[in-house]
Write an enzyme that holds these catalytic residues in place. Structure first.
Site, PDB file in Angstrom:
ATOM      1  N   ASP A 364      12.637  10.309   3.332  1.00 10.69           N
ATOM      2  CA  ASP A 364      11.360  10.993   3.115  1.00 10.69           C
ATOM      3  C   ASP A 364      10.746  11.475   4.423  1.00 10.69           C
ATOM      4  O   ASP A 364       9.524  11.643   4.518  1.00 10.69           O
ATOM      5  CB  ASP A 364      10.374  10.048   2.407  1.00 10.69           C
ATOM      6  CG  ASP A 364      10.955   9.466   1.134  1.00 10.69           C
ATOM      7  OD1 ASP A 364      11.534  10.240   0.355  1.00 10.69           O
ATOM      8  OD2 ASP A 364      10.858   8.249   0.926  1.00 10.69           O
ATOM      9  N   GLY A 365      11.559  11.694   5.427  1.00 13.11           N
ATOM     10  CA  GLY A 365      11.051  12.144   6.721  1.00 13.11           C
ATOM     11  C   GLY A 365      11.866  11.524   7.830  1.00 13.11           C
ATOM     12  O   GLY A 365      12.696  10.630   7.599  1.00 13.11           O
ATOM     13  N   SER A 389       6.766  13.367   8.331  1.00 14.46           N
ATOM     14  CA  SER A 389       6.665  12.367   7.274  1.00 14.46           C
ATOM     15  C   SER A 389       6.239  13.101   6.003  1.00 14.46           C
ATOM     16  O   SER A 389       5.149  13.665   5.947  1.00 14.46           O
ATOM     17  CB  SER A 389       5.642  11.279   7.619  1.00 14.46           C
ATOM     18  OG  SER A 389       5.502  10.363   6.559  1.00 14.46           O
ATOM     19  N   ARG A 390       7.112  13.099   4.995  1.00 13.98           N
ATOM     20  CA  ARG A 390       6.851  13.885   3.793  1.00 13.98           C
ATOM     21  C   ARG A 390       6.021  13.129   2.760  1.00 13.98           C
ATOM     22  O   ARG A 390       5.625  13.714   1.764  1.00 13.98           O
ATOM     23  CB  ARG A 390       8.182  14.323   3.164  1.00 13.98           C
ATOM     24  CG  ARG A 390       9.073  15.103   4.109  1.00 13.98           C
ATOM     25  CD  ARG A 390      10.316  15.626   3.398  1.00 13.98           C
ATOM     26  NE  ARG A 390      11.224  16.229   4.365  1.00 13.98           N
ATOM     27  CZ  ARG A 390      12.267  15.638   4.897  1.00 13.98           C
ATOM     28  NH1 ARG A 390      12.536  14.395   4.560  1.00 13.98           N
ATOM     29  NH2 ARG A 390      13.043  16.256   5.764  1.00 13.98           N
ATOM     30  N   VAL A 391       5.802  11.838   2.976  1.00 15.84           N
ATOM     31  CA  VAL A 391       5.075  11.030   1.999  1.00 15.84           C
ATOM     32  C   VAL A 391       3.884  10.329   2.621  1.00 15.84           C
ATOM     33  O   VAL A 391       2.805  10.260   2.036  1.00 15.84           O
ATOM     34  CB  VAL A 391       6.018   9.984   1.353  1.00 15.84           C
ATOM     35  CG1 VAL A 391       5.262   9.120   0.361  1.00 15.84           C
ATOM     36  CG2 VAL A 391       7.177  10.672   0.659  1.00 15.84           C
TER      37      VAL A 391
END
Length: 532
Positions: A364-365, A389-391
């Site tokens: 997720d990143g 960081s996608r979350v």
């Protein structure tokens, strides 16, 4: 009288033989004994337990070919002579390929192999906390056997989509540049990648050290590491009191490739036990480069077809089924979480290589550590431009969003201007202010290893930074000025509000800025009288 006394004494003699006893009483004793034997013989039902025994046909480094086990299943555990375990990897018509989980120098063709009718499992439970073990559950710390009353298979299905909850709670790493610009949430998978000796393990260890007192259980999985490096890490955790809430799973560089392969799966099963009990768990895989190479070695020895860079075609699958087990469970299932920090090593800064791109697409990143920044002494050497960081941004503390809104943009502008300034380009006054402000941002985001910073202290420093209060401080005094600001202290009630889900109020902002101005004023450059 003498004869009567003699008779009475012989009747009371306990050593009197059967000849002295009446025949009727002796017969009843034997009859009772034979009746019990007869009843026991009738009640006993013999049970035949079949044992399938195979034979080793050939042995290589870490693998063996076995014949004579027609009913064996995929990934079933077998036992070699010397109580050495193996996992059935290739199940063909005439023979099976077995990955050996231990020393195989004593094995020879013709040795017997026995089925166990079970898969590989690992001990789990509270007794593992504070221990150093291998993937089989054997202790490596000299503290005696591991206390455990439950075992779980190392290969388990990941939680279903409907059993998962969104990532909403932050996992504070104590590293300013990560918590501010690349935040991580509990239940997230964040990749740490970079070249050799750029500080990847140091970042992960800082994240473990920062979980002290936060009710987060940590698992450090060392995959194919040097024994000296693992000993140093364990010593660091022990000295900082982190071993009290940490489990260390270790395979060394000279261990069998089979042990290196199963290590992360065993560590994840241990973590899942605590997650399913409602606890928050952080697991570090250090590193998956060695894991991929061990799997490639086993696959080539078992004559599986090689693909790109000689890795087998299912290399993506072995990592995806591992990292998909990291999640945040629903409240109905306990609400536990498993946060994964896999580490991967790049070569010559090539993040587009096969294994790094696989893991970037699974996670997720990523946090990218630049060797260029490392050589310049910018530690931690996190390249903000290549990290994402996608979350975690959804789970970041609200107070961070109030102070880091323009920080990433200002830092990106500084990095662009820095390349021009190297050529001696003259900068106008406004551009010079942006450049000087960017230098202070970089100086503030620098941090020594093993010294995590609490969230309230980070927010105070970042708020003073975005407000420009550090712009008048000389670069050589930035570290002292920051430490003085963190030591100035804030009211306890204010610190509680900063780590809550409430927005930062104007009075709180004003209080922090007032403390920062008072603390940083003595560090500012005083203008010389008579000069502009």
């Amino acid at each position: 009288m003498k004869k009567a006394s003699a008779l009475s004494c012989s009747s009371l003699n306990p050593m009197a033989g059967p000849a002295d006893m009446p025949d009727s009483s002796l017969g009843s004793v034997f009859d009772g004994a034979f009746e019990k034997i007869s009843r026991g013989r009738k009640a006993f039902t013999p049970h035949l337990t079949p044992h399938e025994i195979g034979v080793i046909s050939s042995v290589a480094t870490g693998v063996a070919k076995v014949t004579g086990l027609p009913n064996i299943g995929f990934e079933e555990l077998v036992i070699f002579p010397g109580n050495v375990f193996g996992i059935a990897f290739n199940v063909d018509d005439n023979e099976i390929g077995v990955v050996i989980l231990g020393e195989c120098s004593h094995l020879h063709a013709g040795d017997e192999v026995e089925r166990t009718s079970r898969v590989m499992d690992v001990p789990v439970g509270e007794g593992l906390i504070g221990r150093v073990i291998d993937p089989l559950g054997a202790p490596l710390d000299g503290k005696g056997p591991v206390a455990s009353h439950q075992r779980l298979p190392i290969e388990r299905r990941a939680a279903a989509i409907m059993d998962r909850s969104p990532v909403t709670v932050p996992l504070q790493t104590g590293v300013k540049v990560i918590d501010a610009l690349i935040p991580i949430g509990r239940g997230q998978r964040e990749l740490i990648l970079g070249d050799r000796q750029t500080g990847k393990t140091a970042v992960a260890i800082d994240a473990i050290l920062n979980q002290r007192g936060k009710n987060v259980l940590c698992i450090y999985c060392a995959i194919g590491q040097r024994a000296s490096a693992v000993a140093k890490t364990v010593s660091n955790l022990r000295e900082n009191g982190a071993l009290e809430y940490t489990i260390v799973v270790v395979t060394e560089g000279d261990d069998a490739p089979g042990l290196t392969y199963i290590a992360p799966y065993a560590a994840t099963s241990i973590a899942e036990h605590f997650m399913e009990a409602g606890r928050d768990v952080l697991i570090v895989y250090d590193d998956l480069t060695h894991h991929a190479r061990a799997y490639r070695e086993l696959s080539l020895l078992l004559r599986r077809p090689p693909g790109r860079e000689a890795f087998p075609g299912d290399i993506f699958y072995i990592h995806s089924r591992l990292l998909e087990r990291a999640t945040h469970l629903r409240k109905e299932l306990g609400g536990g979480s498993l946060t994964a920090l896999p580490i991967i090593e790049t070569e010559a800064q090539n993040i587009a290589a096969y294994i790094p791109t696989n893991l970037i697409s699974i996670t997720d990143g990523q946090i990218y550590l630049s060797p260029t920044l490392f050589e310049l002494g910018v530690l931690p050497a996190v390249d903000v431009g290549k990290s994402v960081s996608r979350v975690g941004g959804k789970a970041q503390l609200v107070a961070y969003r109030a102070v880091t809104g323009d920080l990433k943009l200002a830092f990106a502008q500084f990095e662009e201007l820095e390349s021009f300034a190297r050529f001696g380009t003259r900068l106008d006054e406004e551009t010079r202010k942006i450049f000087n402000h960017g230098q202070r941002i970089r100086a503030c985001l620098m941090q020594a290893a093993g010294a995590p910073v609490s969230a309230p202290d980070q927010i105070a420093v970042l708020l003073a930074l975005t407000a420009g209060l550090f712009d008048g401080v000389p670069l050589d005094k930035m570290r002292d000025a920051e430490e003085r600001l963190r030591a100035a202290g804030m009211p306890a009630e204010l610190q509680k509000r900063l780590v809550s889900k409430e927005d930062m109020s104007e009075p709180d902002r004003a209080t922090i800025l007032r403390i920062a101005r008072k603390t940083l004023t003595p560090f500012e450059i005083k203008p010389v009288q008579g000069k502009s």
